[in-house]
Every structure is written in structure tokens, then in C-alpha cells.
Motif scaffolding. Sequence first.
Motif, short mmCIF file in Angstrom:
data_model
loop_
_atom_site.label_atom_id
_atom_site.label_comp_id
_atom_site.label_asym_id
_atom_site.label_seq_id
_atom_site.Cartn_x
_atom_site.Cartn_y
_atom_site.Cartn_z
N LYS A 132 112.62 62.17 -39.82
CA LYS A 132 112.45 63.23 -38.82
C LYS A 132 112.75 62.39 -37.50
CE LYS A 132 108.03 64.74 -36.82
NZ LYS A 132 106.76 64.94 -37.05
N ASN A 133 112.79 61.15 -37.59
CA ASN A 133 112.92 60.32 -36.19
C ASN A 133 114.36 60.21 -35.71
OD1 ASN A 133 110.26 60.05 -35.75
ND2 ASN A 133 110.11 58.06 -36.69
N ASN A 134 115.45 60.61 -36.81
CA ASN A 134 116.73 60.21 -36.73
C ASN A 134 117.42 61.13 -37.61
OD1 ASN A 134 119.23 59.21 -36.22
ND2 ASN A 134 118.94 57.47 -36.81
N PRO A 135 117.31 62.53 -37.26
CA PRO A 135 117.94 63.55 -38.06
C PRO A 135 119.29 63.38 -38.40
CG PRO A 135 117.34 64.55 -36.05
CD PRO A 135 116.84 63.12 -35.92
N GLU A 146 120.59 51.19 -49.17
CA GLU A 146 120.67 52.39 -50.27
C GLU A 146 119.91 53.58 -49.70
OE1 GLU A 146 118.92 52.77 -54.66
OE2 GLU A 146 118.43 50.77 -53.56
N LEU A 147 119.10 53.64 -48.97
CA LEU A 147 118.35 54.84 -48.53
C LEU A 147 119.26 55.63 -47.44
CD1 LEU A 147 114.68 53.58 -48.33
CD2 LEU A 147 115.68 54.91 -50.01
N LEU A 148 120.13 54.84 -46.69
CA LEU A 148 120.82 55.53 -45.94
C LEU A 148 122.09 56.32 -46.57
CD1 LEU A 148 121.57 55.89 -42.81
CD2 LEU A 148 123.05 53.98 -42.99
N LEU A 149 122.65 55.43 -47.85
CA LEU A 149 123.68 56.17 -48.56
C LEU A 149 123.09 57.39 -49.20
CD1 LEU A 149 125.50 53.18 -49.60
CD2 LEU A 149 126.15 54.49 -47.68
N LEU A 150 121.91 57.33 -49.91
CA LEU A 150 121.49 58.53 -50.75
C LEU A 150 120.95 59.63 -49.97
CD1 LEU A 150 119.44 56.58 -53.49
CD2 LEU A 150 121.80 57.51 -53.73
N ALA A 159 125.61 52.96 -36.93
CA ALA A 159 124.58 53.40 -36.15
C ALA A 159 123.24 53.06 -36.50
CB ALA A 159 124.58 55.21 -36.38
N ASP A 160 123.22 52.70 -37.80
CA ASP A 160 121.86 52.14 -38.02
C ASP A 160 121.63 50.50 -37.47
OD1 ASP A 160 119.50 52.50 -39.34
OD2 ASP A 160 120.14 51.27 -41.31
N GLY A 161 122.94 49.89 -37.23
CA GLY A 161 122.84 48.57 -36.77
C GLY A 161 123.17 47.65 -37.80
N PHE A 162 123.90 48.06 -38.77
CA PHE A 162 124.45 47.24 -39.89
C PHE A 162 125.74 46.79 -39.55
CE2 PHE A 162 126.31 46.52 -43.92
CZ PHE A 162 125.34 45.63 -44.61
N GLN A 163 126.01 45.51 -39.58
CA GLN A 163 127.39 44.95 -39.10
C GLN A 163 128.17 45.01 -40.68
OE1 GLN A 163 127.33 41.09 -37.18
NE2 GLN A 163 129.62 40.98 -37.28
#
Length: 94
Positions: free
Chosen positions: A41-44, A30-34, A72-76
Motif C-alpha cells: 500500500k505504501n509503495n505500489p 525475497e518478498l520484493l522478488l515475489l 529503489a528499495d535501497g539494496f546495493q
Amino acid sequence: MKDLLLTEDYDLQIKNGDFVIGDSQEQSVELLLLSKQGEFKNNPEAGCDILSAKNGIIERFLDREIRVQLDADGFQLDNMSLTEKGIDISGKYI
């Protein structure tokens, strides 16, 4: 995947004076989508900014962007469908 859990308002959950830890897989997706690109900061490069598609046209670009960001976030990703009513995602972090 275990991590600190957030409330519905995206504040840290605290119970009995301590942080709540639990399964954070759905929360992470959810946070990645939003989030917008540049907010981490660590992954702009991370972030899909799906709110920009609200009340707009859901195009193939958004579908591809979500798939690329999740990978890219490691989600299959097992299955994903985009409709005017929302996004249905199934899969797991590896």
C-alpha cells in the motif's frame, strides 16, 4: 537490517509469546522478488513478480526489473546471476 521475522509460510514468527526480531535482509529481498506491483500500500510500484517467469523464458527485462526494484528499495547490489535454476544475489541494504 533488523525487522520482524517470518516463517517459511510467511506468517509472523512468535517465540515465547513475543515476535521474533532478527536480520531480515534476505527476507526483504525475497518478498520484493515475489510480490506483484500494487501489493504494498505504501509503495505500489514495488514488486518484481518473478513467479510470472516460472516455466517461462528468463529475459533481459526480468534482469533489469530486479535490478531497478532492488535499487529503489535501497539494496546495493554487488552481483546477480539469473539462470533456469534460480537467482543468485549478493549485496546489502545501505
